[in-house]
Design an enzyme around this catalytic site. Sequence first.
Site, PDB file in Angstrom:
ATOM      1  N   HIS A  84      -5.088  -9.230  -6.299  1.00  0.00           N
ATOM      2  CA  HIS A  84      -5.269 -10.339  -5.350  1.00  0.00           C
ATOM      3  C   HIS A  84      -5.954  -9.831  -4.077  1.00  0.00           C
ATOM      4  O   HIS A  84      -6.896 -10.463  -3.576  1.00  0.00           O
ATOM      5  CB  HIS A  84      -3.901 -10.939  -5.028  1.00  0.00           C
ATOM      6  N   GLU A  85      -5.508  -8.694  -3.558  1.00  0.00           N
ATOM      7  CA  GLU A  85      -6.104  -8.136  -2.339  1.00  0.00           C
ATOM      8  C   GLU A  85      -7.556  -7.721  -2.570  1.00  0.00           C
ATOM      9  O   GLU A  85      -8.418  -7.934  -1.713  1.00  0.00           O
ATOM     10  CB  GLU A  85      -5.272  -6.957  -1.817  1.00  0.00           C
TER      11      GLU A  85
END
Length: 156
Positions: free
Chosen positions: A126-127
């Site tokens: 996600h990051e």
Amino acid sequence: MKKSIFIALSLLLCGCGTLNTEKLMSAGVNLATSLTITDAQVAQVCSEYMTYQDQQSIIAPESSPYTQRLNRLISNIKGAEGLNLNFKVYQTDEINAFACGDGSIRVYSGLMDAMSDEEIFAVIGHEIGHLKHADTKNMMKQAYKTATIKDAIGSI
């Protein structure tokens, strides 16, 4: 947002009141910056910010089980969109992780305590997605546009 900038600048051109030229110049600089900011400029600002953040945080040492676990999870991840990723674990009870536009990704030990390897790997993905979508750059551009509107209105 484009409509708001147009309305604010139209009001200025109509000669509504006495203009504060300092605010008007600031609006112009902010607008120009929002339109021309480069990836290199974003990376430089983020690098300076991350240096500060790292100094304010307790970073898990290489010998820490947290760092060893993170290194094992990211061992096959090399980079994203030309960014060299750099990972660190912040030792804190908070449950969080974040990415910054220079390729820095920070994972909090509290998150690592609360999640399985698979869940942490999903958070890391996600990051990395934030980096690939240039979210930091887009937020910086939006902040400059907002400052443009505030300064333009404040100049009237």
